[in-house]
Design a protein around this motif. Sequence first.
Motif, PDB file in Angstrom:
ATOM      1  N   LEU A  53       7.748 -12.575   1.587  1.00  0.00           N
ATOM      2  CA  LEU A  53       6.618 -13.482   1.776  1.00  0.00           C
ATOM      3  C   LEU A  53       6.142 -14.019   0.432  1.00  0.00           C
ATOM      4  CD1 LEU A  53       4.655 -11.349   4.398  1.00  0.00           C
ATOM      5  CD2 LEU A  53       6.232 -13.251   4.831  1.00  0.00           C
ATOM      6  N   GLY A  54       5.497 -15.162   0.451  1.00  0.00           N
ATOM      7  CA  GLY A  54       5.012 -15.770  -0.784  1.00  0.00           C
ATOM      8  C   GLY A  54       3.994 -14.891  -1.489  1.00  0.00           C
ATOM      9  N   CYS A  55       3.913 -15.032  -2.806  1.00  0.00           N
ATOM     10  CA  CYS A  55       3.018 -14.174  -3.594  1.00  0.00           C
ATOM     11  C   CYS A  55       1.542 -14.458  -3.346  1.00  0.00           C
ATOM     12  CB  CYS A  55       3.334 -14.341  -5.076  1.00  0.00           C
ATOM     13  SG  CYS A  55       4.879 -13.580  -5.554  1.00  0.00           S
ATOM     14  N   ASP A  56       1.231 -15.583  -2.720  1.00  0.00           N
ATOM     15  CA  ASP A  56      -0.160 -15.889  -2.409  1.00  0.00           C
ATOM     16  C   ASP A  56      -0.529 -15.470  -0.982  1.00  0.00           C
ATOM     17  OD1 ASP A  56       1.469 -17.720  -1.243  1.00  0.00           O
ATOM     18  OD2 ASP A  56       0.349 -19.499  -1.867  1.00  0.00           O
ATOM     19  N   GLN A  57       0.332 -14.681  -0.355  1.00  0.00           N
ATOM     20  CA  GLN A  57       0.070 -14.205   1.004  1.00  0.00           C
ATOM     21  C   GLN A  57      -1.085 -13.194   0.984  1.00  0.00           C
ATOM     22  OE1 GLN A  57       1.164 -14.687   4.248  1.00  0.00           O
ATOM     23  NE2 GLN A  57      -0.451 -13.206   4.678  1.00  0.00           N
ATOM     24  N   PRO A  58      -2.214 -13.489   1.672  1.00  0.00           N
ATOM     25  CA  PRO A  58      -3.322 -12.526   1.715  1.00  0.00           C
ATOM     26  C   PRO A  58      -2.939 -11.285   2.516  1.00  0.00           C
ATOM     27  CG  PRO A  58      -4.029 -14.750   2.399  1.00  0.00           C
ATOM     28  CD  PRO A  58      -2.532 -14.735   2.390  1.00  0.00           C
ATOM     29  N   LEU A  59      -3.179 -10.116   1.948  1.00  0.00           N
ATOM     30  CA  LEU A  59      -2.816  -8.882   2.640  1.00  0.00           C
ATOM     31  C   LEU A  59      -3.604  -8.715   3.933  1.00  0.00           C
ATOM     32  CD1 LEU A  59      -2.423  -6.211  -0.191  1.00  0.00           C
ATOM     33  CD2 LEU A  59      -0.699  -7.698   0.828  1.00  0.00           C
ATOM     34  N   GLU A  60      -4.868  -9.171   3.924  1.00  0.00           N
ATOM     35  CA  GLU A  60      -5.698  -8.978   5.111  1.00  0.00           C
ATOM     36  C   GLU A  60      -5.225  -9.822   6.298  1.00  0.00           C
ATOM     37  OE1 GLU A  60      -7.787 -12.024   2.465  1.00  0.00           O
ATOM     38  OE2 GLU A  60      -6.714 -10.121   2.226  1.00  0.00           O
ATOM     39  N   GLU A  61      -4.360 -10.808   6.042  1.00  0.00           N
ATOM     40  CA  GLU A  61      -3.847 -11.635   7.130  1.00  0.00           C
ATOM     41  C   GLU A  61      -2.441 -11.219   7.581  1.00  0.00           C
ATOM     42  OE1 GLU A  61      -4.233 -15.793   6.335  1.00  0.00           O
ATOM     43  OE2 GLU A  61      -6.388 -15.678   5.950  1.00  0.00           O
ATOM     44  N   LEU A  62      -1.918 -10.153   6.989  1.00  0.00           N
ATOM     45  CA  LEU A  62      -0.590  -9.688   7.386  1.00  0.00           C
ATOM     46  C   LEU A  62      -0.509  -9.263   8.855  1.00  0.00           C
ATOM     47  CD1 LEU A  62       0.575  -7.758   4.195  1.00  0.00           C
ATOM     48  CD2 LEU A  62       1.610  -9.818   5.184  1.00  0.00           C
ATOM     49  N   PRO A  63      -1.588  -8.706   9.436  1.00  0.00           N
ATOM     50  CA  PRO A  63      -1.502  -8.393  10.862  1.00  0.00           C
ATOM     51  C   PRO A  63      -1.197  -9.611  11.734  1.00  0.00           C
ATOM     52  CG  PRO A  63      -3.332  -7.194   9.892  1.00  0.00           C
ATOM     53  CD  PRO A  63      -2.821  -8.123   8.834  1.00  0.00           C
ATOM     54  N   LEU A  64      -1.655 -10.796  11.318  1.00  0.00           N
ATOM     55  CA  LEU A  64      -1.349 -12.016  12.061  1.00  0.00           C
ATOM     56  C   LEU A  64       0.154 -12.280  12.048  1.00  0.00           C
ATOM     57  CD1 LEU A  64      -4.194 -14.371  10.722  1.00  0.00           C
ATOM     58  CD2 LEU A  64      -4.102 -13.215  12.945  1.00  0.00           C
ATOM     59  N   LEU A  65       0.772 -12.129  10.884  1.00  0.00           N
ATOM     60  CA  LEU A  65       2.209 -12.352  10.766  1.00  0.00           C
ATOM     61  C   LEU A  65       2.986 -11.313  11.551  1.00  0.00           C
ATOM     62  CD1 LEU A  65       1.053 -13.885   8.136  1.00  0.00           C
ATOM     63  CD2 LEU A  65       3.374 -13.604   7.266  1.00  0.00           C
ATOM     64  N   CYS A  66       2.555 -10.061  11.447  1.00  0.00           N
ATOM     65  CA  CYS A  66       3.272  -8.993  12.142  1.00  0.00           C
ATOM     66  C   CYS A  66       3.194  -9.180  13.658  1.00  0.00           C
ATOM     67  CB  CYS A  66       2.704  -7.634  11.745  1.00  0.00           C
ATOM     68  SG  CYS A  66       3.099  -7.155  10.043  1.00  0.00           S
ATOM     69  N   ALA A  67       2.048  -9.644  14.142  1.00  0.00           N
ATOM     70  CA  ALA A  67       1.904  -9.868  15.580  1.00  0.00           C
ATOM     71  C   ALA A  67       2.826 -10.987  16.048  1.00  0.00           C
ATOM     72  CB  ALA A  67       0.451 -10.205  15.917  1.00  0.00           C
ATOM     73  N   ALA A  68       2.998 -12.004  15.213  1.00  0.00           N
ATOM     74  CA  ALA A  68       3.818 -13.149  15.601  1.00  0.00           C
ATOM     75  C   ALA A  68       5.312 -12.875  15.414  1.00  0.00           C
ATOM     76  CB  ALA A  68       3.412 -14.377  14.787  1.00  0.00           C
ATOM     77  N   ILE A  69       5.658 -12.224  14.301  1.00  0.00           N
ATOM     78  CA  ILE A  69       7.071 -12.033  13.935  1.00  0.00           C
ATOM     79  C   ILE A  69       7.645 -10.749  14.526  1.00  0.00           C
ATOM     80  CG2 ILE A  69       8.631 -11.690  11.964  1.00  0.00           C
ATOM     81  CD1 ILE A  69       6.711 -13.460  10.324  1.00  0.00           C
ATOM     82  N   GLU A  70       6.790  -9.746  14.730  1.00  0.00           N
ATOM     83  CA  GLU A  70       7.205  -8.438  15.238  1.00  0.00           C
ATOM     84  C   GLU A  70       8.333  -7.831  14.393  1.00  0.00           C
ATOM     85  OE1 GLU A  70       8.167  -8.989  19.360  1.00  0.00           O
ATOM     86  OE2 GLU A  70       6.062  -9.057  19.969  1.00  0.00           O
ATOM     87  N   PRO A  71       8.074  -7.612  13.084  1.00  0.00           N
ATOM     88  CA  PRO A  71       9.115  -7.029  12.228  1.00  0.00           C
ATOM     89  C   PRO A  71       9.346  -5.562  12.551  1.00  0.00           C
ATOM     90  CG  PRO A  71       7.037  -7.112  11.046  1.00  0.00           C
ATOM     91  CD  PRO A  71       6.800  -7.811  12.361  1.00  0.00           C
ATOM     92  N   ALA A  72      10.490  -5.058  12.097  1.00  0.00           N
ATOM     93  CA  ALA A  72      10.798  -3.640  12.278  1.00  0.00           C
ATOM     94  C   ALA A  72       9.979  -2.773  11.334  1.00  0.00           C
ATOM     95  CB  ALA A  72      12.287  -3.391  12.058  1.00  0.00           C
ATOM     96  N   LYS A  85      -8.012   0.999   0.395  1.00  0.00           N
ATOM     97  CA  LYS A  85      -8.813   0.649   1.580  1.00  0.00           C
ATOM     98  C   LYS A  85      -8.120  -0.431   2.404  1.00  0.00           C
ATOM     99  CE  LYS A  85     -13.405   1.820  -0.227  1.00  0.00           C
ATOM    100  NZ  LYS A  85     -14.725   1.282  -0.634  1.00  0.00           N
ATOM    101  N   CYS A  86      -7.542  -1.411   1.698  1.00  0.00           N
ATOM    102  CA  CYS A  86      -6.851  -2.501   2.375  1.00  0.00           C
ATOM    103  C   CYS A  86      -5.652  -1.968   3.157  1.00  0.00           C
ATOM    104  CB  CYS A  86      -6.400  -3.546   1.351  1.00  0.00           C
ATOM    105  SG  CYS A  86      -5.540  -4.957   2.070  1.00  0.00           S
ATOM    106  N   LEU A  87      -4.879  -1.067   2.557  1.00  0.00           N
ATOM    107  CA  LEU A  87      -3.706  -0.499   3.223  1.00  0.00           C
ATOM    108  C   LEU A  87      -4.099   0.351   4.420  1.00  0.00           C
ATOM    109  CD1 LEU A  87      -1.557   0.497   0.109  1.00  0.00           C
ATOM    110  CD2 LEU A  87      -1.141  -1.391   1.682  1.00  0.00           C
ATOM    111  N   ARG A  88      -5.219   1.077   4.291  1.00  0.00           N
ATOM    112  CA  ARG A  88      -5.690   1.906   5.403  1.00  0.00           C
ATOM    113  C   ARG A  88      -6.042   1.020   6.603  1.00  0.00           C
ATOM    114  NH1 ARG A  88      -7.500   6.991   5.222  1.00  0.00           N
ATOM    115  NH2 ARG A  88      -7.766   6.885   2.949  1.00  0.00           N
ATOM    116  N   SER A  89      -6.752  -0.066   6.335  1.00  0.00           N
ATOM    117  CA  SER A  89      -7.123  -1.007   7.396  1.00  0.00           C
ATOM    118  C   SER A  89      -5.893  -1.694   7.979  1.00  0.00           C
ATOM    119  CB  SER A  89      -8.090  -2.048   6.839  1.00  0.00           C
ATOM    120  OG  SER A  89      -8.376  -3.040   7.786  1.00  0.00           O
ATOM    121  N   LEU A  90      -4.975  -2.076   7.080  1.00  0.00           N
ATOM    122  CA  LEU A  90      -3.759  -2.769   7.510  1.00  0.00           C
ATOM    123  C   LEU A  90      -2.926  -1.900   8.442  1.00  0.00           C
ATOM    124  CD1 LEU A  90      -1.876  -5.226   7.187  1.00  0.00           C
ATOM    125  CD2 LEU A  90      -0.967  -4.151   5.121  1.00  0.00           C
ATOM    126  N   GLN A  91      -2.793  -0.638   8.094  1.00  0.00           N
ATOM    127  CA  GLN A  91      -1.954   0.269   8.886  1.00  0.00           C
ATOM    128  C   GLN A  91      -2.467   0.385  10.318  1.00  0.00           C
ATOM    129  OE1 GLN A  91      -2.645   3.551  10.146  1.00  0.00           O
ATOM    130  NE2 GLN A  91      -0.567   3.554  10.991  1.00  0.00           N
TER     131      GLN A  91
END
Length: 208
Positions: A117-136, A152-158
């Motif tokens: 993903l691009g280096c400007d990808q916000p970590l807090e928006e990764l759940p949106l990508l994961c929901a759409a792409i459904e990566p392994a 804290k960000c990783l805990r929330s992301l997980q």
Amino acid sequence: SAFDEWRSALASAAKAFDAQALEAVHGQLFTLLPKRTVLRDVLLPVWHDLATGAAPGQRSQWSFLDTFLRARLLMRLQMNQVHSPRVLLAGAQGRAEFPLLCTGLLLSGEQQRIDVLGCDQPLEELPLLCAAIEPAALVIRVQAPVSVALTKCLRSLQMEIACPLAVIGHGLGDSHVAFEGIPLHLLDEDSANVARLLSALLSGTLDL
């Protein structure tokens, strides 16, 4: 060292803005040497030297080399197995793209396809990508020491994604305390087996 001549040839081509010479050196490197050796002992050192140089013209030389290498590494990543499990790789610090692509290439293999993903990808928006792409799996490249904010960000992301979460970086051996209580996997970028570790994660045989 044994790689001085390769580094010199790469640097000379970049300083001369010679795309044909860069292409030749790049092709020979990946033909003759393992990709880990190419990336860590030749490409990254020259890239870093030019990136931190202050001589007249050096920023342009670095930009020329950076543009070339990013394009070639993206091509190599796209040569991955199309039907293999898809893994998303993101950077945590918004740093340069080339080192992130190097990490992606180290993780890539016949068992998994790495999408950087691009280096400007916000970590807090990764759940949106994961929901759409459904990566392994989702892998985040981090740098030690790990900040409280990133933890804290990783805990929330997980908690917001359905796939396994892993972090990768150099010198993360002392980061177990920072990640305590977060169900994620630590991948050591310095390990020669890092691609196999990711494969084990995808197959469910890698312990937390």
